[in-house]
Design an enzyme around this catalytic site. Structure first.
Site: not given
Length: 193
Positions: A109-110, A112, A114, A136-137, A170, A177
């Protein structure tokens, strides 16, 4: 071509795209859906890590990746604090299931970004045939710690119709994996074929 909100909702109604739990209407944008942050995180235990991880080898360090990471479960009314320069893995609340002819794209999200929060370091593609929650990384490239709260809108997913179905979804791919993940998973690079 990215699917519009109308087409995303049609695919969900037809059972082509599955998202559970269901998405509140206010999380649906013009061509994306906001996903929420789960309460499970994974961080490196720096005091127990080797001086480096030798990438590009079948070194036994890869099989030990989990032992260098610590699971953190955050209560719903608490926060996970990501400090400047740190990397952490998190997970979405929502589970996404895609057919073999639709790919997903994950974006931060933009608002976040910023503040210095990166949602994915490189993994923004959700493969056709995917089924599972999304790891999420997180990276904080700002100067101040960021409080990440379970349940907050953390990222957006958009969808793209492929020119036809893939022969390698996938979930059926040899060496898949991360399929079916329900918690943030550390690197499985040692499983590369």
């Amino acid at each position: 071509m990215k699917l519009s909100d109308i087409h995303i909702l049609e695919k969900i109604a037809a059972g082509k795209i599955a998202i559970s739990p269901s998405i509140p209407d206010e999380h649906i944008g013009s061509f994306s859906i906001d996903l929420r942050l789960g309460n499970h995180f994974k961080v490196f235990k720096y005091t127990q890590c080797p001086p480096f991880i030798n990438l590009g080898t079948s070194d036994s360090l890869f099989t030990m990746c989990d032992q260098f990471m610590e699971d953190i479960i955050v209560e719903d009314d608490k926060a996970f604090y990501l400090h400047p320069g740190e990397l952490a893995l998190g997970i979405t609340i929502e589970r996404i299931t895609l057919p073999n002819d639709i790919a997903g794209w994950l974006d931060g999200r933009s608002s976040l970004a910023r503040l210095g929060l990166m949602i994915h370091v490189t993994a923004h593609t959700i493969d056709p045939g995917w089924d599972g929650q999304i790891t999420l990384e997180f990276a904080n490239i700002g100067k101040l710690p960021l409080a990440l709260r379970p349940g907050m809108r953390i990222c957006a997913v958009s969808f793209e119709q492929l020119s036809g179905p893939t022969s390698r979804p996938y979930s059926e791919k040899k060496g898949a994996k991360y399929t079916g993940q329900i918690s943030p998973l550390s690197s499985r690079i040692d499983k590369d074929e």
